[in-house]
Write a protein that holds these residues in place. Sequence first.
Motif, PDB file in Angstrom:
ATOM      1  N   PHE A  14       0.837  -1.199   0.000  1.00 47.49           N
ATOM      2  CA  PHE A  14       0.000   0.000   0.000  1.00 47.49           C
ATOM      3  C   PHE A  14       0.879   1.258   0.000  1.00 47.49           C
ATOM      4  O   PHE A  14       0.677   2.171  -0.795  1.00 47.49           O
ATOM      5  N   SER A  15       1.853   1.296   0.893  1.00 45.34           N
ATOM      6  CA  SER A  15       2.740   2.460   1.003  1.00 45.34           C
ATOM      7  C   SER A  15       3.501   2.694  -0.284  1.00 45.34           C
ATOM      8  O   SER A  15       3.654   3.837  -0.737  1.00 45.34           O
ATOM      9  N   SER A  16       3.996   1.631  -0.882  1.00 42.97           N
ATOM     10  CA  SER A  16       4.764   1.739  -2.113  1.00 42.97           C
ATOM     11  C   SER A  16       3.933   2.351  -3.241  1.00 42.97           C
ATOM     12  O   SER A  16       4.398   3.242  -3.957  1.00 42.97           O
ATOM     13  N   VAL A  17       2.705   1.881  -3.402  1.00 42.13           N
ATOM     14  CA  VAL A  17       1.832   2.419  -4.452  1.00 42.13           C
ATOM     15  C   VAL A  17       1.505   3.878  -4.169  1.00 42.13           C
ATOM     16  O   VAL A  17       1.532   4.720  -5.069  1.00 42.13           O
ATOM     17  N   MET A  18       1.226   4.202  -2.923  1.00 45.13           N
ATOM     18  CA  MET A  18       0.845   5.571  -2.579  1.00 45.13           C
ATOM     19  C   MET A  18       2.015   6.545  -2.732  1.00 45.13           C
ATOM     20  O   MET A  18       1.823   7.697  -3.093  1.00 45.13           O
ATOM     21  N   LYS A  19       3.232   6.074  -2.490  1.00 45.41           N
ATOM     22  CA  LYS A  19       4.396   6.948  -2.603  1.00 45.41           C
ATOM     23  C   LYS A  19       4.893   7.077  -4.034  1.00 45.41           C
ATOM     24  O   LYS A  19       5.247   8.162  -4.474  1.00 45.41           O
ATOM     25  N   SER A  20       4.933   5.967  -4.767  1.00 47.51           N
ATOM     26  CA  SER A  20       5.533   6.008  -6.100  1.00 47.51           C
ATOM     27  C   SER A  20       4.514   6.158  -7.228  1.00 47.51           C
ATOM     28  O   SER A  20       4.888   6.426  -8.364  1.00 47.51           O
ATOM     29  N   GLY A  21       3.235   5.987  -6.923  1.00 41.33           N
ATOM     30  CA  GLY A  21       2.213   6.087  -7.960  1.00 41.33           C
ATOM     31  C   GLY A  21       1.711   7.505  -8.148  1.00 41.33           C
ATOM     32  O   GLY A  21       2.017   8.411  -7.380  1.00 41.33           O
ATOM     33  N   ARG A  22       0.918   7.691  -9.205  1.00 40.69           N
ATOM     34  CA  ARG A  22       0.283   8.984  -9.454  1.00 40.69           C
ATOM     35  C   ARG A  22      -1.050   9.033  -8.721  1.00 40.69           C
ATOM     36  O   ARG A  22      -1.672   8.010  -8.468  1.00 40.69           O
ATOM     37  N   THR A  23      -1.496  10.239  -8.398  1.00 41.10           N
ATOM     38  CA  THR A  23      -2.714  10.435  -7.618  1.00 41.10           C
ATOM     39  C   THR A  23      -3.789  11.085  -8.484  1.00 41.10           C
ATOM     40  O   THR A  23      -3.516  12.037  -9.219  1.00 41.10           O
ATOM     41  N   TYR A  24      -5.007  10.561  -8.371  1.00 45.06           N
ATOM     42  CA  TYR A  24      -6.161  11.073  -9.106  1.00 45.06           C
ATOM     43  C   TYR A  24      -7.279  11.314  -8.093  1.00 45.06           C
ATOM     44  O   TYR A  24      -7.717  10.385  -7.425  1.00 45.06           O
ATOM     45  N   ARG A  25      -7.730  12.555  -7.983  1.00 46.90           N
ATOM     46  CA  ARG A  25      -8.726  12.938  -6.968  1.00 46.90           C
ATOM     47  C   ARG A  25     -10.115  13.095  -7.580  1.00 46.90           C
ATOM     48  O   ARG A  25     -10.258  13.623  -8.674  1.00 46.90           O
ATOM     49  N   ARG A  26     -11.081  12.640  -6.816  1.00 46.08           N
ATOM     50  CA  ARG A  26     -12.495  12.805  -7.139  1.00 46.08           C
ATOM     51  C   ARG A  26     -13.206  13.197  -5.843  1.00 46.08           C
ATOM     52  O   ARG A  26     -12.660  13.037  -4.763  1.00 46.08           O
ATOM     53  N   PRO A  27     -14.456  13.679  -5.927  1.00 47.55           N
ATOM     54  CA  PRO A  27     -15.147  14.108  -4.703  1.00 47.55           C
ATOM     55  C   PRO A  27     -15.317  13.000  -3.656  1.00 47.55           C
ATOM     56  O   PRO A  27     -15.309  13.275  -2.463  1.00 47.55           O
ATOM     57  N   THR A  28     -15.457  11.752  -4.092  1.00 49.62           N
ATOM     58  CA  THR A  28     -15.718  10.668  -3.145  1.00 49.62           C
ATOM     59  C   THR A  28     -14.509   9.781  -2.860  1.00 49.62           C
ATOM     60  O   THR A  28     -14.588   8.916  -1.992  1.00 49.62           O
ATOM     61  N   LEU A  29     -13.413   9.978  -3.602  1.00 48.46           N
ATOM     62  CA  LEU A  29     -12.264   9.093  -3.416  1.00 48.46           C
ATOM     63  C   LEU A  29     -10.977   9.702  -3.948  1.00 48.46           C
ATOM     64  O   LEU A  29     -11.005  10.672  -4.694  1.00 48.46           O
TER      65      LEU A  29
END
Length: 106
Positions: A14-29
């Motif tokens: 989980f940490s690896s994906v959250m640190k090295s991945g790209r982030t996409y924001r939406r109102p619910t997630l």
Amino acid sequence: MLPQQSRLRSSADFSSVMKSGRTYRRPTLILHARQADTARFGVIVSKKVGGAVQRNRTKRILRHRAAELMGNYPAMDVVVRALPHEGNLRQDLESAWKQAAQGCGS
């Protein structure tokens, strides 16, 4: 239902994906994604979303929709963090997933 090999299980994953991945924001997630050899999915739903019934319902909705989306897009490791907001989780997940797939080279 997602097969076991399609799930992110350890906190290190989980940490690896959250640190090295790209982030996409939406109102619910918030969706974190990175390119991978095999498609894996994990979900985070905090107590801010609601009581146990609401959190479990949210997880079931996200896992079910993720299982449908995984076969249609390139292999990615995906972590979804549900936010305490009223809205359509399914539409937001699909929208963010499509954007992530384009960012990972689809």
